[in-house]
Design a protein around this motif. Structure first.
Motif, PDB file in Angstrom:
ATOM      1  N   THR A 160      -2.296  54.465  89.844  1.00 45.80           N
ATOM      2  CA  THR A 160      -2.419  54.341  91.153  1.00 45.80           C
ATOM      3  C   THR A 160      -3.798  54.959  91.428  1.00 45.80           C
ATOM      4  O   THR A 160      -3.978  56.025  91.234  1.00 45.80           O
ATOM      5  CB  THR A 160      -1.464  55.171  91.913  1.00 45.80           C
ATOM      6  N   VAL A 161      -4.293  54.405  92.282  1.00 42.17           N
ATOM      7  CA  VAL A 161      -5.942  54.804  92.667  1.00 42.17           C
ATOM      8  C   VAL A 161      -5.796  55.262  94.383  1.00 42.17           C
ATOM      9  O   VAL A 161      -5.395  54.338  95.093  1.00 42.17           O
ATOM     10  CB  VAL A 161      -7.172  53.856  92.588  1.00 42.17           C
ATOM     11  N   ALA A 162      -6.239  56.336  94.512  1.00 44.15           N
ATOM     12  CA  ALA A 162      -6.475  56.955  95.804  1.00 44.15           C
ATOM     13  C   ALA A 162      -7.928  57.247  96.055  1.00 44.15           C
ATOM     14  O   ALA A 162      -8.662  57.579  95.277  1.00 44.15           O
ATOM     15  CB  ALA A 162      -5.539  57.953  96.085  1.00 44.15           C
TER      16      ALA A 162
ATOM     17  N   ALA B  73       2.007  59.161  82.215  1.00 44.13           N
ATOM     18  CA  ALA B  73       1.628  60.145  81.399  1.00 44.13           C
ATOM     19  C   ALA B  73       1.288  61.665  82.097  1.00 44.13           C
ATOM     20  O   ALA B  73       0.934  62.603  81.483  1.00 44.13           O
ATOM     21  CB  ALA B  73      -0.067  59.628  81.010  1.00 44.13           C
ATOM     22  N   LYS B  74       1.517  61.622  83.540  1.00 44.71           N
ATOM     23  CA  LYS B  74       1.851  62.708  83.982  1.00 44.71           C
ATOM     24  C   LYS B  74       0.277  63.370  84.086  1.00 44.71           C
ATOM     25  O   LYS B  74       0.075  64.489  83.816  1.00 44.71           O
ATOM     26  CB  LYS B  74       2.922  63.713  83.613  1.00 44.71           C
ATOM     27  N   LYS B  75      -0.730  62.744  84.648  1.00 40.10           N
ATOM     28  CA  LYS B  75      -2.323  63.244  84.534  1.00 40.10           C
ATOM     29  C   LYS B  75      -2.975  62.633  85.961  1.00 40.10           C
ATOM     30  O   LYS B  75      -2.636  61.466  86.307  1.00 40.10           O
ATOM     31  CB  LYS B  75      -2.840  62.756  83.390  1.00 40.10           C
ATOM     32  N   ALA B  76      -3.495  63.380  86.122  1.00 46.40           N
ATOM     33  CA  ALA B  76      -4.338  63.191  87.508  1.00 46.40           C
ATOM     34  C   ALA B  76      -5.898  63.332  87.321  1.00 46.40           C
ATOM     35  O   ALA B  76      -6.111  64.201  86.701  1.00 46.40           O
ATOM     36  CB  ALA B  76      -3.933  63.660  88.756  1.00 46.40           C
TER      37      ALA B  76
ATOM     38  N   PRO C  47      -2.716  68.151  84.888  1.00 45.49           N
ATOM     39  CA  PRO C  47      -1.099  67.691  84.943  1.00 45.49           C
ATOM     40  C   PRO C  47      -0.659  67.372  86.237  1.00 45.49           C
ATOM     41  O   PRO C  47      -1.109  68.041  87.199  1.00 45.49           O
ATOM     42  CB  PRO C  47      -0.551  68.809  83.974  1.00 45.49           C
ATOM     43  N   LEU C  48       0.333  66.535  86.176  1.00 43.06           N
ATOM     44  CA  LEU C  48       0.813  66.020  87.372  1.00 43.06           C
ATOM     45  C   LEU C  48       2.292  66.395  87.479  1.00 43.06           C
ATOM     46  O   LEU C  48       3.198  66.288  86.919  1.00 43.06           O
ATOM     47  CB  LEU C  48       0.668  64.325  87.221  1.00 43.06           C
ATOM     48  N   ASN C  49       2.461  66.806  88.962  1.00 44.13           N
ATOM     49  CA  ASN C  49       3.718  67.318  89.510  1.00 44.13           C
ATOM     50  C   ASN C  49       3.914  66.465  90.796  1.00 44.13           C
ATOM     51  O   ASN C  49       3.179  66.259  91.505  1.00 44.13           O
ATOM     52  CB  ASN C  49       3.762  68.781  89.978  1.00 44.13           C
TER      53      ASN C  49
ATOM     54  N   PRO D 103      -1.387  66.174  92.345  1.00 47.04           N
ATOM     55  CA  PRO D 103      -1.720  66.795  91.156  1.00 47.04           C
ATOM     56  C   PRO D 103      -1.761  68.514  91.385  1.00 47.04           C
ATOM     57  O   PRO D 103      -2.362  69.023  92.492  1.00 47.04           O
ATOM     58  CB  PRO D 103      -3.094  66.272  91.062  1.00 47.04           C
ATOM     59  N   SER D 104      -1.580  69.360  90.244  1.00 48.88           N
ATOM     60  CA  SER D 104      -1.560  70.576  90.478  1.00 48.88           C
ATOM     61  C   SER D 104      -2.219  71.100  89.076  1.00 48.88           C
ATOM     62  O   SER D 104      -1.475  70.773  88.132  1.00 48.88           O
ATOM     63  CB  SER D 104      -0.652  71.516  90.803  1.00 48.88           C
TER      64      SER D 104
END
Length: 150
Positions: A74-76, A105-108, A123-125, A145-146
């Motif tokens: 997803t692109v923002a 993949a839980k990645k930003a 890593p993505l929350n 992302p955090s």
């Protein structure tokens, strides 16, 4: 009234002008036709531009970092970095930066398209909607992302 040399010069100049105008006309007509065809394509598939931009973005970012495979991100786009400054992931974000969000993949990845640099990877929350981003893809929840140790 005019000499033979002057008549030849005027004839050559006239021919060059006609050739130049013909070339310009052909170029403009071909550009018009190309634009007309592109507009027809867009009319048939309005999402084609977004898909093409996403594809190009992924290609540029993949030259800088290994991206998760088998997943379309997803692109923002960051529209107001001041609203995001309290989040460590967006501390160095600028207006126009892109965020590639890989939910599986839980990645930003925060990417600066102007300088062609990866600004941040985290890593993505999955949590509340991230204010100040315009989502260009569909997602049921906007990932926040955090960073944690990367």
């Amino acid at each position: 009234m005019f000499g033979e040399k002057t008549k030849k010069t005027i004839t050559i100049i006239t021919i060059l002008i006609i050739l130049g105008l013909s070339g310009a006309s052909y170029y403009l007509y071909s550009q018009f036709t190309k634009t007309k065809n592109e507009l027809a394509k867009i009319k048939q598939d309005p999402q084609s531009i977004a898909r093409e931009e996403t594809k190009n973005l992924i290609a540029r970012v993949s030259r800088l970092i290994v991206l998760p495979e088998g997943e379309e991100p997803t692109v923002a786009t960051v529209s107001d970095p001041d609203k995001l400054k309290d989040q460590p992931f967006f501390a160095k974000a600028k207006k126009g930066d892109n965020v590639l969000i890989y939910t599986n993949a839980k990645k930003a990845i925060l990417y600066d398209p102007v300088n062609n640099k990866i600004v941040e990877v985290a890593p993505l929350n999955i949590g509340n909607a991230a204010a100040g981003t315009e989502t260009q893809g569909a997602a049921s929840a906007t990932p926040t992302p955090s960073p944690s140790g990367e």
